[in-house]
Design an enzyme around this catalytic site. Structure first.
Site, mmCIF file in Angstrom:
data_model
loop_
_atom_site.group_PDB
_atom_site.id
_atom_site.type_symbol
_atom_site.label_atom_id
_atom_site.label_comp_id
_atom_site.label_asym_id
_atom_site.label_seq_id
_atom_site.Cartn_x
_atom_site.Cartn_y
_atom_site.Cartn_z
ATOM 1 N N ASN A 139 41.893 33.564 49.834
ATOM 2 C CA ASN A 139 43.771 33.577 49.374
ATOM 3 C C ASN A 139 44.056 34.287 50.661
ATOM 4 O O ASN A 139 43.408 34.997 50.501
ATOM 5 C CB ASN A 139 43.567 35.019 48.165
ATOM 6 C CG ASN A 139 45.190 34.836 47.747
ATOM 7 O OD1 ASN A 139 45.810 35.459 49.168
ATOM 8 N ND2 ASN A 139 45.764 34.921 47.401
ATOM 9 N N GLU B 52 34.757 29.509 37.576
ATOM 10 C CA GLU B 52 35.759 29.938 37.287
ATOM 11 C C GLU B 52 35.768 31.323 36.353
ATOM 12 O O GLU B 52 34.798 31.766 36.251
ATOM 13 C CB GLU B 52 34.727 29.139 35.892
ATOM 14 C CG GLU B 52 36.155 28.662 34.693
ATOM 15 C CD GLU B 52 35.524 28.141 33.378
ATOM 16 O OE1 GLU B 52 36.517 28.085 32.970
ATOM 17 O OE2 GLU B 52 34.973 27.731 33.366
ATOM 18 N N ASP C 34 38.948 41.342 41.184
ATOM 19 C CA ASP C 34 40.081 40.296 40.455
ATOM 20 C C ASP C 34 41.175 41.257 40.206
ATOM 21 O O ASP C 34 41.119 42.544 40.142
ATOM 22 C CB ASP C 34 39.163 39.484 38.977
ATOM 23 C CG ASP C 34 39.976 38.989 38.307
ATOM 24 O OD1 ASP C 34 40.938 38.597 38.506
ATOM 25 O OD2 ASP C 34 40.313 39.039 37.102
ATOM 26 N N SER C 35 42.144 40.648 40.603
ATOM 27 C CA SER C 35 43.828 41.371 40.411
ATOM 28 C C SER C 35 44.729 41.202 39.567
ATOM 29 O O SER C 35 43.829 39.635 39.160
ATOM 30 C CB SER C 35 43.805 41.569 41.444
ATOM 31 O OG SER C 35 43.184 42.070 42.561
ATOM 32 N N ASP D 259 55.050 39.777 43.226
ATOM 33 C CA ASP D 259 55.623 41.229 44.349
ATOM 34 C C ASP D 259 57.167 41.695 44.077
ATOM 35 O O ASP D 259 57.077 42.655 44.278
ATOM 36 C CB ASP D 259 55.496 41.121 45.750
ATOM 37 C CG ASP D 259 53.520 41.627 45.962
ATOM 38 O OD1 ASP D 259 52.586 42.138 45.220
ATOM 39 O OD2 ASP D 259 52.969 41.051 46.936
ATOM 40 N N LYS E 76 52.726 48.101 51.773
ATOM 41 C CA LYS E 76 52.274 47.520 51.150
ATOM 42 C C LYS E 76 50.931 48.489 51.458
ATOM 43 O O LYS E 76 50.586 48.998 49.843
ATOM 44 C CB LYS E 76 52.341 46.386 50.418
ATOM 45 C CG LYS E 76 51.404 46.018 49.782
ATOM 46 C CD LYS E 76 51.758 44.524 49.107
ATOM 47 C CE LYS E 76 50.912 43.893 48.233
ATOM 48 N NZ LYS E 76 51.179 42.789 47.901
ATOM 49 N N HIS F 65 47.588 48.801 44.977
ATOM 50 C CA HIS F 65 46.333 48.544 44.210
ATOM 51 C C HIS F 65 45.146 48.194 44.891
ATOM 52 O O HIS F 65 44.410 48.723 44.848
ATOM 53 C CB HIS F 65 46.736 47.702 43.140
ATOM 54 C CG HIS F 65 46.972 46.105 43.048
ATOM 55 N ND1 HIS F 65 47.946 45.409 43.841
ATOM 56 C CD2 HIS F 65 46.280 44.882 42.567
ATOM 57 C CE1 HIS F 65 47.890 44.541 43.993
ATOM 58 N NE2 HIS F 65 46.859 43.966 43.112
#
Length: 203
Positions: A10, A41, A76-77, A162, A182, A187
């Site tokens: 990403n 997965e 993982d967000s 966002d 940011k 987080h």
């Protein structure tokens, strides 16, 4: 130099991570840099389930390739909205059914919060990090930031939810912040600041 292998392709996430960890004596690499084309997965019930699963799978692949002197880091967000009992949660990236379709995910979120008052639109972004060293040492930690969901998108920065996530201390949505702003309060920024100490331990 030890390699920190980030379990992601990403691009938005990658930019943020590289910037925050720039001062550590570690080479930050991504799956494609390691010649890995692996899509784990994400079928866990919690953010940690998914983050740990990704780290473990990539750790196994790297060991199989004969790699050493590395740390795998995965995350993982997602977004948790209190009024929606924590939705979209682990389904944040595929909330509307199609993985990574920010527009549709945002539309679904707005629809599900249609008519809901401001005080009931409280939400938080969560980032769960999972790390495994080449010696199979496991660490995990979580970063969060509180806000609430706007009734319409504001700003064109960031990615995902966002533009809908309003951060009261700066009186702006995450979509209206620069990457530098940011990273200081997000987080992922919070989790990455904490993770620096863990990485130093594992070096």
């Amino acid at each position: 130099m030890k390699k920190l292998v980030i379990a992601s392709n990403n691009e938005g996430k990658i930019k943020e991570i590289k910037k925050v960890l720039a001062n550590l004596p570690i080479e930050v690499l991504f799956l494609k840099d390691m010649g890995l084309d692996i899509d784990v997965e994400e079928d866990g019930l919690t953010f940690e389930d998914n983050a740990k699963k990704k780290s473990v799978e990539i750790y196994k692949e790297l060991i199989k390739k004969g790699e050493n002197n590395f740390i795998v880091m995965s995350d993982d967000s997602g977004l948790e909205v209190d009024y929606l009992n924590g939705e979209p949660g682990v389904f944040s990236a595929r909330y509307a059914g199609e993985h990574g379709n920010d527009k549709k995910n945002n539309e679904k979120l707005l629809l599900n919060l249609s008519g809901v008052s401001n005080e009931n639109r409280k939400a938080r972004f969560v980032c769960q990090l999972a790390l495994i060293s080449d010696k199979n040492e496991y660490r995990t930690l979580r970063g969060t930031v509180e806000g609430y969901i706007l009734e319409e998108e504001k700003g064109h920065g960031g990615f995902g939810y966002d533009p809908l996530f309003f951060y009261e201390p700066l009186n702006r949505s995450f979509g209206e912040l620069t990457m530098e702003e940011k990273n200081k309060i997000s987080h992922r920024g919070v989790a990455l600041e904490k993770v620096k100490e863990i990485i130093k331990e594992l070096l």
